[in-house]
Scaffold this active site. Structure first.
Site: not given
Ligand code: C5P
Length: 302
Positions: A12, A98, A103, A138
């Site tokens: 994405k 990353a 991914g 995501d």
């Molecule tokens: O949701 P995901 O596990 O992909 O998020 C990874 C990290 O990115 C979270 O632990 C957080 O630190 C940050 N994040 C955030 N706000 C979001 C999405 C992700 O702070 N809306």
């Protein structure tokens, strides 16, 4: 009954990524517009005694234990159905690791669908989206694909009309940039009222209107990412590279998600070819993609 199922999941990009102040749970409210683009991971699942994951192109950034998001997706699916089964998960990576192109989330979404088909579980779309949303912000969009507005922490997705294709030059970066670090940088800058000008969690009406009208030029003019400054503060060389990419191609640079992958957008394939030629000349690694494309889909039963 199939012995294996292979599912393809797209990367994405965020055409718009607006970020508001951090919530009590540590996540940030987003107003984002996702687009699925034609870089793919292929995930193959095979029934097994225990959970395991294998990368066809090993990468030190990708864990191969139970912390891998694809394994967690499989475990969440069997728990949802009250089953005691496991699988071997094989991942062929076409999405930069990353890199801010989701991914890992794509692999999790692909695993949900692949195991659902392998075991004929007939999980409803709503349940798949619910499981996906608990796995990561995501993951639901990877199921959906196309172009969609994301709200909440990104996990609430709603398809939107997109009447034009876009072409993308994707410039990956050797080093990963962890998403939490970039959000922490955002928080630090947000303490300083002059440090950051942000769009916040409002959905961008100009961009949505341009998408609906099929005006690719206006879509490109409206591209925006609130995480650009926080990422460039952490990695100033990315700001330098953005300037260099613009010098070479004449195109503006969009940071992909939390980075460090950088993107150039083009209204047509010719634009993408021109940019690619300039980057080849300058010796800058890149690949070309287009969007929108479909979300996760089965490519073969073995
Ligand atoms: O949701 P995901 O596990 O992909 O998020 C990874 C990290 O990115 C979270 O632990 C957080 O630190 C940050 N994040 C955030 N706000 C979001 C999405 C992700 O702070 N809306």
């Amino acid at each position: 009954m199939a012995e294996s199922v292979t599912v393809r999941a797209p990367a994405k990009v965020n055409l718009h990524l607006g970020v508001a102040g951090v919530r009590a749970d540590g996540f940030h409210p987003l107003g984002t517009v996702f687009q699925a683009v034609s870089l793919y991971d292929d995930v193959t699942v095979i029934e097994s005694e225990d959970w395991s994951v294998e990368l066809l192109e090993p990468d030190p950034e990708v864990p191969l234990d139970g912390t891998n998001l694809a394994v967690r997706a499989g475990q969440a699916l069997v728990a949802h159905h009250g089953l005691d089964r496991a699988a071997h998960i094989e991942i062929h990576k076409g999405i930069p690791v990353a890199g801010g192109m989701a991914g890992g989330s794509a692999d999790a979404a692909a695993t949900l669908v692949a195991l659902d088909r392998l075991w004929s579980l007939e999980t409803t779309d709503d349940d798949l989206l619910g499981l996906a949303g608990r796995l990561g912000s995501d993951v639901p969009f990877a199921l959906l694909g196309g172009t969609a507005v994301g709200t909440g922490r990104g996990e609430i997705v709603e398809p939107v009309r997109s009447a034009c294709d876009l072409w993308w030059t994707v410039v990956p970066d050797g080093a990963g940039l962890p998403t939490p670090t970039v959000f922490a940088s955002y928080d630090a800058l947000a303490q300083d009222p002059d440090g950051l000008v942000v769009f916040g969690d409002q959905t961008p009406s100009d961009l949505l209107a341009a998408l609906a009208a099929g005006d690719a030029q206006a879509v490109i003019a409206a591209l925006h990412n609130d995480l650009t400054v926080p990422a460039y503060v952490l990695r100033p060389e990315l700001a330098q590279r953005a300037r260099r990419l613009t010098e070479l191609t004449g195109a503006g640079v969009l940071l992909s998600g939390s980075g460090p992958t950088q993107l150039l957008a083009h209204v047509d394939a010719e634009g993408a070819r021109g940019a690619a030629a300039a980057l080849v000349e300058a010796g800058i690694a890149h690949t070309t993609a287009h969007g929108p494309v479909a979300g996760v889909h089965v490519v073969s039963y073995g």
